[in-house]
Write a protein that holds these residues in place. Structure first.
Motif, short mmCIF file in Angstrom:
data_model
loop_
_atom_site.label_atom_id
_atom_site.label_comp_id
_atom_site.label_asym_id
_atom_site.label_seq_id
_atom_site.Cartn_x
_atom_site.Cartn_y
_atom_site.Cartn_z
N ILE A 7 -6.56 -6.10 -5.16
CA ILE A 7 -5.49 -6.93 -4.59
C ILE A 7 -5.51 -8.32 -5.20
N HIS A 18 0.82 -1.22 0.00
CA HIS A 18 0.00 0.00 0.00
C HIS A 18 0.86 1.26 0.00
N HIS A 29 -2.31 -6.33 2.76
CA HIS A 29 -2.45 -5.03 2.10
C HIS A 29 -3.60 -4.25 2.74
#
Length: 266
Positions: free
Chosen positions: A223, A162, A191
């Protein structure tokens, strides 16, 4: 302020840094006043942040244990930050002392401290490099850390993707690491996400915009797309506390821990 012995010269002590803020949340001592001020500002709007960071760390420990049991003996921890209790080499060596670990971080403070505490352990190395340069990272991991890229390697991207902006194409970076590792290799990812977090997430992103590593939270679908090419082990990509939790680790509201986690095999 006085510069502590573990902080290398050239580091700006007055600008907050994501690795040191994370260290503060985990109860570490390798952070500066600017890092603590940013953390306290974040905590005012999101007091659960230390619990979230510890849950992220707990996922890392579970993932490493799983991967050692699955036969992996080499670990490349990207964006490793400042080592704290229960880090990758401690968890891996508890399973098999022969495991080799290479920590990689762009922050010179994180790398300097890592090298200091790892001094004398030939199985563990810390290198300073940018994870957005896979060829450089893998070259240093082989040359300095002794990783054998002809054998399986677990690439760990825990609480770091991130901080990679869309412009740097994180999916292509993951593909580059996957293609450079041998069959039987693996990936572990956790994430941050804004899914279901509303204004909290927006305020948090605004705080990290003040650091050298602004935050880009992503959705579950985004993701998932980054992990194409890996076979995700059960239970797939889920909230971090739901990935193979220990009996005492499942909260009443898993979605209140806003990070998705997964382990994939190559």
């Amino acid at each position: 302020m006085n510069r502590p012995d573990w902080a290398p010269y050239g580091v700006d002590l007055d600008r907050p840094n994501a690795a040191r803020v994370y260290d503060f949340y985990l109860g570490g001592a390798h952070n500066f006043a600017a890092d603590r001020a940013m953390a306290q500002q974040a905590l005012a709007g999101w007091p659960e942040l230390p619990l979230i960071m510890r849950a992220n760390r707990a996922f890392l420990r579970r993932a490493v244990r799983f991967l050692v049991r699955a036969g992996v003996r080499q670990f490349l921890d990207l964006g490793s930050g400042i080592p704290t209790v229960g880090n990758v080499h401690e968890v891996a060596h508890a399973q098999d002392p022969a495991c080799r670990v290479v920590y990689v971080d762009i922050d010179p403070v994180a790398v300097a401290h890592s090298r200091a505490i790892l001094d004398g352990d030939a199985r563990v190395t810390a290198v300073q490099a940018d994870l957005r340069e896979p060829a450089t990272v893998l070259g240093l991991a082989a040359e300095q850390g002794g990783l054998d890229l002809a054998e399986p390697v677990a690439v760990l991207l825990v609480a770091v993707l991130h901080f990679v902006p869309d412009a740097d194409a994180p999916a292509k970076l993951i593909t580059a690491y996957r293609e450079a590792t041998a069959p039987g290799s693996a990936i572990a990812v956790c994430h941050a996400t804004a899914d279901g977090q509303g204004d909290k997430a927006a305020e948090h992103r605004a705080l990290y915009a003040r650091t050298p590593t602004p935050m880009t939270m992503r959705s579950r679908a985004e993701i998932t797309g980054m992990l194409a090419g890996y076979e995700l082990v059960d239970p797939g990509l889920v909230y971090m506390t739901l990935w193979r939790p220990d009996d005492d680790e499942v909260p009443d509201r898993p979605e209140s821990f806003p990070g998705y986690a997964a382990v994939g095999l190559r």
